[in-house]
Design an enzyme around this catalytic site. Sequence first.
Site, PDB file in Angstrom:
ATOM      1  N   GLY A 383      23.467  72.195 -14.312  1.00 19.90           N
ATOM      2  CA  GLY A 383      22.882  71.001 -13.623  1.00 19.90           C
ATOM      3  C   GLY A 383      22.951  71.313 -12.115  1.00 19.90           C
ATOM      4  O   GLY A 383      23.533  72.281 -11.769  1.00 19.90           O
ATOM      5  N   PRO A 384      22.179  70.409 -11.585  1.00 23.61           N
ATOM      6  CA  PRO A 384      22.086  70.328 -10.290  1.00 23.61           C
ATOM      7  C   PRO A 384      23.313  70.312  -9.276  1.00 23.61           C
ATOM      8  O   PRO A 384      24.247  69.932  -9.745  1.00 23.61           O
ATOM      9  CB  PRO A 384      21.032  69.394  -9.546  1.00 23.61           C
ATOM     10  CG  PRO A 384      21.189  68.301 -10.713  1.00 23.61           C
ATOM     11  CD  PRO A 384      21.690  69.158 -11.970  1.00 23.61           C
ATOM     12  N   PRO A 385      23.200  70.725  -7.905  1.00 23.81           N
ATOM     13  CA  PRO A 385      24.449  70.674  -7.028  1.00 23.81           C
ATOM     14  C   PRO A 385      24.773  69.275  -6.961  1.00 23.81           C
ATOM     15  O   PRO A 385      24.020  68.395  -6.714  1.00 23.81           O
ATOM     16  CB  PRO A 385      24.225  71.482  -5.849  1.00 23.81           C
ATOM     17  CG  PRO A 385      22.864  72.187  -6.116  1.00 23.81           C
ATOM     18  CD  PRO A 385      22.160  71.531  -7.103  1.00 23.81           C
ATOM     19  N   GLY A 386      26.241  69.096  -6.620  1.00 23.12           N
ATOM     20  CA  GLY A 386      26.545  67.625  -6.136  1.00 23.12           C
ATOM     21  C   GLY A 386      26.682  66.649  -7.072  1.00 23.12           C
ATOM     22  O   GLY A 386      27.046  65.578  -6.831  1.00 23.12           O
ATOM     23  N   GLY A 388      29.270  66.944  -9.504  1.00 21.63           N
ATOM     24  CA  GLY A 388      30.556  66.777  -9.769  1.00 21.63           C
ATOM     25  C   GLY A 388      30.975  67.799 -11.008  1.00 21.63           C
ATOM     26  O   GLY A 388      32.037  67.561 -11.599  1.00 21.63           O
ATOM     27  N   LYS A 389      30.457  68.955 -11.110  1.00 20.54           N
ATOM     28  CA  LYS A 389      30.767  69.921 -12.182  1.00 20.54           C
ATOM     29  C   LYS A 389      31.795  70.355 -12.086  1.00 20.54           C
ATOM     30  O   LYS A 389      33.038  70.378 -13.081  1.00 20.54           O
ATOM     31  CB  LYS A 389      29.654  70.999 -12.346  1.00 20.54           C
ATOM     32  CG  LYS A 389      28.234  70.352 -12.897  1.00 20.54           C
ATOM     33  CD  LYS A 389      27.292  71.635 -12.716  1.00 20.54           C
ATOM     34  CE  LYS A 389      27.156  72.505 -11.545  1.00 20.54           C
ATOM     35  NZ  LYS A 389      26.456  71.535 -10.337  1.00 20.54           N
ATOM     36  N   THR A 390      32.409  70.925 -11.046  1.00 17.34           N
ATOM     37  CA  THR A 390      33.684  71.645 -10.719  1.00 17.34           C
ATOM     38  C   THR A 390      34.734  70.533 -10.562  1.00 17.34           C
ATOM     39  O   THR A 390      35.875  70.739 -11.056  1.00 17.34           O
ATOM     40  CB  THR A 390      33.629  72.286  -9.168  1.00 17.34           C
ATOM     41  OG1 THR A 390      32.393  73.034  -9.201  1.00 17.34           O
ATOM     42  CG2 THR A 390      34.672  72.741  -8.911  1.00 17.34           C
ATOM     43  N   SER A 706       4.377  73.893 -15.619  1.00 21.51           N
ATOM     44  CA  SER A 706       4.460  72.250 -15.768  1.00 21.51           C
ATOM     45  C   SER A 706       3.212  71.697 -14.947  1.00 21.51           C
ATOM     46  O   SER A 706       3.161  70.457 -14.996  1.00 21.51           O
ATOM     47  CB  SER A 706       5.802  71.765 -15.734  1.00 21.51           C
ATOM     48  OG  SER A 706       6.262  72.044 -14.299  1.00 21.51           O
ATOM     49  N   LYS A 749      12.677  65.266 -13.479  1.00 26.07           N
ATOM     50  CA  LYS A 749      11.593  64.924 -12.991  1.00 26.07           C
ATOM     51  C   LYS A 749      11.431  63.384 -13.190  1.00 26.07           C
ATOM     52  O   LYS A 749      10.906  62.857 -12.260  1.00 26.07           O
ATOM     53  CB  LYS A 749      10.568  65.447 -13.952  1.00 26.07           C
ATOM     54  CG  LYS A 749      10.482  67.349 -13.712  1.00 26.07           C
ATOM     55  CD  LYS A 749       9.633  67.721 -14.791  1.00 26.07           C
ATOM     56  CE  LYS A 749       9.400  69.409 -14.677  1.00 26.07           C
ATOM     57  NZ  LYS A 749       8.550  70.070 -15.543  1.00 26.07           N
TER      58      LYS A 749
END
Length: 799
Positions: A383-386, A388-390, A706, A749
């Site tokens: 997923g995109p940064p920021g 909360g993955k970590t 796209s 998107k």
Amino acid sequence: MNDKFYLQGGEDEMEFMPIIPLNEEDDGSADDQPIPDVIPLLALRNTVLFPGVVIPITVGRDKSIKAVTDAYKADKLIGVVAQKDSTVEEPTVSDLEDIGTVAKIAKLIKMPDGGTTIIIQGRKRCKIEEITTDDPYFKAKISVLTDEALKDDADFDAMIGSIKDLAGQIINLSPNLPSEAAIILKNIENPSFLIHFVSSNLNSDIKEKQRLLEISSIKARAELLMNLMQTELQYTELKNKVTNKTRAELDKQQREYFLQQQMKAIKDELGGDNVAEVKDMLKKAENKKWPAAAKEMFTKGAEKLERMHPSTPDYSVVYNHLDLMLDLPWDEYTEDSYDLKKAKKILDLDHYGMQKIKERILEYLAVLKLKGDMKSPILCFLGPPGIGKTSLGKSIAAAIQRKYVRVSLGGLHDESEIRGHRKTYIGAMPGRILQSIRKVKSSNPVMILDEIDKVGADHRGDPSSALLEVLDPEQNNTFYDNYLELEYDLSKVLFIATANNLSNIPAALRDRLEIIDLSGYAVEEKIEIAKRHLMPKQKEMHGLKDNSFKLSDTVLEKMIQDYTRESGVRELDRQLASIMRYQAKELVIKGKLKATITNNDVEKILGKPRYSNDLYKIANMPGVAVGLAWTYVGGDILFIETQLSEGKGELKLTGNLGNVMKESASTALTYLEANCKKVDIAPEMFHKKDIHIHVPEGATPKDGPSAGITMLSALASAFTGRKIKPYLAMTGEITLRGQVLPVGGIKEKVLAARRAGLKEIIMCWQNEKDVEEINPQYIKGIKFHYVKNMQQVLDLALA
């Protein structure tokens, strides 16, 4: 008799008496002293006296002392016979041998302990004819025996030579016999005395010596002596062989002991003693639970370390290796918490949304609870940064009560960082994986492999290939680290990788990962996250924990819409930090705070809005369409601008476009030219006008299929002069046949369109399932048009 012995001084002052008489003529019988018929008898336990031989005897029995004393006072002659059984203390007549030797007492010495020692020399062999008395000591009638005369005999001479040689060999092989004895033997010329002398000193049994004494023929006596000497020589050789072997082993042990002591002394002098360190290590190792291979390697290493001096270069290498082995938690596991309700509560408390991941973790826990043991899955949060993955990894560790460790893989370009260096290199270390396990002291932690898509590769190896073994449940139970030089079980570790872009992960590594997509947050989700997590955190960080002031949902929405353009919440966090700093300053200066922060306050603190949705009204001119793009930071808005000019029908593309995007533009133009009548475009226009397509933000590379329907719409708008509907965005791939194909990244998107304030979206009918996965609350107010072909797109897009 004094001229026959080595005597020092007078009889009372004699210091020593050798065995060899100076005059060996006639077996010591050269003295003319007559031998009486009846003489006292002295019984010997362990000795046979031969004629001519001088021996010292310690007399202990009272009878014997009296006999010796009386004889010494008289003519000094005494009959010496051997006992048949040496264990008999008080021998009778039957205990005595028949054949003995007449001896002369050379010296009688009274010992300090009350005992008596005599030095006697054999004179003649004799036979006891009759015991005349046994009180106070034995007296016997004897007959003197003579040896048979021997004329010149070459065989006998050879025997004497052999006896001398054998005696020399025995002396050489016997370490307790002086080497001078061999010289003395060679100088004895009297054959009879030689035989008697050697017989007396032979280590044979008393009975064999008695047999020698009883033989009348000197030649027969010599033959028996040779046989006995051969036996003695063989025994001596065998004894020497055994002794030498034993001595060699003892010498080796003594040598090692001596060297160890020397080594210890040298170490003490140099001031480097590692005994305490090694003992400490061995003590720790006693309580360690580890595999047999590890235990064997540790024992060998510890033995090697004991022999090394701390100042040697290899000492630190061996020490560090053993230290790592002791620090690693070989079979040490933390106990998992199987309380699913509690785990869900912890996950919900730390993170808002992310239902898919939470469900997956709870499923894993449920299986673990039922089965009791299983190989951990290898999850990858994409997923995109920021978003909360970590931090989610940390929450998972807390939910299942495991240790947490994070390994950052961003920019890693050396395979040794994963597998470790060989310990022979200077500065060698174990790999990051084992270092992390060593740090957390548990073999089943939650390990976050952060930014796995940003692993590099160069001439030092490819770390992503090394990760293949780590992240394969079928292989990682025997993970081999070059530094440890042993296999380590990683199968119980719960690996969670994080990535922004799946295409950057090699195919083989991607195949081992269980990909879980994490989309960006909708505005509503961001508002909840700000209220639950970001604001309390920022208040505490800025010392405003005890001061209550509110930011309403409307104010937060304004901040999200006007000051951020992101999928995650990092920028929102920074904007909230700006507000907290302003509030802290106000509190310090004025001593109090406003109860509520309004939209005007936000503009005052953060400045004028950075982003505006008015930009997308695009009602100013034909030829401009709004597309939707996916980037690794989330969804974004893309303008497609088309301008016609007089020319020959050439197509120019600018804006740092990739090959796929350029091909989409060519496909759109070809389709439009082939179907120009359907959209009321004169065919000759395609030959008289040059077409220029530009995508703004030329510094940013753009690629992908796209934007196909967006380019088609922009071209049709430019050729027809009809404007594109305002607040309309579109995404989809096109074909020459006029079909619209599905594309990826729909959630990002759609959320980007929502953030930008767009109200309608055109996309392929096959993407409808992706839209349905989005919470309806987050896309409220957006109208979706699902199309199958390009004509439908044009009908919807052109005003």
